[in-house]
Design an enzyme around this catalytic site. Structure first.
Site, PDB file in Angstrom:
ATOM      1  N   LEU A   1       0.824  -1.208   0.000  1.00  0.00           N
ATOM      2  CA  LEU A   1       0.000   0.000   0.000  1.00  0.00           C
ATOM      3  C   LEU A   1       0.860   1.260   0.000  1.00  0.00           C
ATOM      4  CD1 LEU A   1      -2.903  -0.942   2.451  1.00  0.00           C
ATOM      5  CD2 LEU A   1      -2.935  -0.833  -0.040  1.00  0.00           C
ATOM      6  N   CYS A   2       2.038   1.192   0.607  1.00  0.00           N
ATOM      7  CA  CYS A   2       2.905   2.375   0.620  1.00  0.00           C
ATOM      8  C   CYS A   2       3.356   2.742  -0.795  1.00  0.00           C
ATOM      9  CB  CYS A   2       4.105   2.152   1.529  1.00  0.00           C
ATOM     10  SG  CYS A   2       5.117   0.728   1.077  1.00  0.00           S
ATOM     11  N   THR A   3       3.610   1.714  -1.616  1.00  0.00           N
ATOM     12  CA  THR A   3       3.988   1.961  -3.017  1.00  0.00           C
ATOM     13  C   THR A   3       2.830   2.590  -3.776  1.00  0.00           C
ATOM     14  OG1 THR A   3       5.538   0.115  -3.024  1.00  0.00           O
ATOM     15  CG2 THR A   3       4.772   0.894  -5.157  1.00  0.00           C
TER      16      THR A   3
END
Length: 450
Positions: free
Chosen positions: A210-212
């Protein structure tokens, strides 16, 4: 006047299989022209899916001597379909796939009758599926395969020694393609492994961190998944995303395009959006043709016994050179779907309402909002509203009475369950046995409960 030699020529290759004996034929095979006539007159085949593989299946089955075909598909034709779904033309864009495919094949193959159904597979009741001798699958999702598999297995009955009753086996032929790879398999419920027995064959879906997605997207797929997994929930609080709803998919596509433009990423298309969201690898026409041919041949073997069927899973790989392999998988004796059914013992006084609550809590079922049927009769339906209202009064009645005061019998429950964190519709077979029955009469003094 028709040329009689044309008829002979048309079925020449089929007759080589049906009119003469062989060493690989099935145990009940009796060669002769009657077999070909029976194939055309009595065998009914349902094709599930009218996409790239479904189009090929309809054509191949019609050209293999099957006359009574039906096809079900909920999608309409898009421009992106035209490169591989050869029954469709530009003027067909926007029309139901099932209807156009049926019309196209009937125009080109004389004598075949194809009935189209433009709807979801869940919209049809069990009685609809029970009318077919063979179900051929040309699907692109695990959820849809799982549902049809459960429907076919729901017809299966076992004798007192837990052996499958042959007359209740509903054969399925399943095909699937992913780019240059594909598979064809034969499923004989109770005999060969069903779809759920080998669900582990499907690799886990690729998930991006999700950070990407939120901070450093680098590919079109990152932009699409951001719109699908993050942006949708922000904009539609409490509203579930439906991958089969064109409006939902269009919204994700539009948001993904905005995201891609913001980060200077190119390549986001509507078809790619569908592929990423549904985890679909783009199909290739030649692979569809090869896998369809294998599936149609297996359907012919099942219907006529002209040869032993595939045992039981064929894989094809044309990515580098050509590789095919047949693997014989083993049935899972504890399978929830194709097994004899989960045994549930109940007191005869238990109400239908309480029974529904119990199966919702059952550790092997965990069905939410289940609808209950008994031999095709709706005991309680969660939807549509008109059926819910019609069956609501049954909730307070004893299940024993609703089942005709039988000490034990099969019930089917259809509801939602969670698989790998994803909600999906499923159908489960339950063996209900009542306690406190004396000479077929319930002892109503027995306390309720499971």
């Amino acid at each position: 006047m028709a040329d009689p030699s044309a008829h002979v020529s048309r079925w020449r290759d089929l007759d080589k299989l049906l009119l003469r004996p062989g060493n690989l034929v099935g145990p009940n095979f009796e060669p002769g022209p009657e077999l070909r006539d029976d194939l055309r007159a009595y065998v009914r085949v349902l094709v599930v899916g009218a996409g790239g593989l479904g189009c090929e299946l309809l054509k191949d089955l019609a050209l293999s001597g099957f006359r009574n075909l039906e096809v079900i598909d909920m999608d309409t034709i898009e421009v992106s379909n035209l490169n591989r779904q050869f029954l469709f033309r530009l003027q067909d864009v926007g029309k139901p796939k099932a209807e156009v495919a049926a019309t196209c094949v009937m125009e080109r193959v004389s004598g075949v009758n194809i009935v189209p159904h433009f709807c979801r597979i869940e919209d049809k009741d069990l009685e609809f599926y029970s009318d077919f001798n063979i179900i051929a699958l040309g699907l692109d999702s695990i959820e849809a395969r799982s549902y049809i598999n459960a429907v076919a297995c729901s017809f299966l009955e076992y004798d007192s020694e837990d052996n499958p009753c042959e007359e209740t086996i509903k054969p399925m032929v399943d095909g699937g393609t992913e780019g240059f790879k594909g598979h064809a398999r034969v499923i004989l419920p109770g005999v060969t492994p069903c779809f759920e027995c080998t669900i582990w064959l499907f690799p886990p879906q690729v998930k991006f961190p999700l950070c990407t997605l939120a901070e450093t997207p680098r590919t079109p797929a990152h932009c699409i998944e951001y719109a699908h997994l993050i942006k949708w929930n922000e904009a539609h609080v409490g509203k579930s995303f439906d991958a089969d709803d064109p409006e939902h998919m269009q919204w994700v596509y539009s948001e993904a395009v905005k995201r891609a433009e913001l980060f200077g990423i190119t390549g986001v298309t509507y078809s790619l959006t569908q592929g990423v969201v549904k985890n679909i690898i783009p199909a290739i026409a030649s692979t569809n043709a090869i896998i369809s041919a294998a599936c149609a041949l297996e359907a012919l073997k099942i219907a006529t016994g002209c040869s032993k069927t595939l045992s039981n899973y064929l894989t094809y790989n044309g990515l580098e050179g050509l590789h095919t392999k047949v693997t014989e998988f083993v049935k899972d004796k504890d399978c929830l779907v194709c097994g004899p059914g989960i045994l549930i013992e109940l007191d005869a006084s238990i109400s239908l309402q309480k029974f529904i609550e119990l199966i919702g809590e059952h550790p092997r079922l965990l069905l939410s909002k289940p609808s209950i049927t008994h031999h095709g009769k709706n005991l309680y339906m969660q939807a549509p509203p008109v059926l819910e209202e019609m069956t609501r009064s049954n909730l307070q009645l004893p299940l024993f009475e609703l089942m005709g005061k039988l000490p034990k019998d099969i019930i089917h429950a259809t509801g939602m369950t969670c698989v790998n964190g994803k909600k999906m519709s499923c159908l489960r077979k339950l063996r209900v046995m009542f306690k406190g029955i004396v000479d077929g009469v319930a002892d109503m003094d027995t306390a309720g409960g499971a």
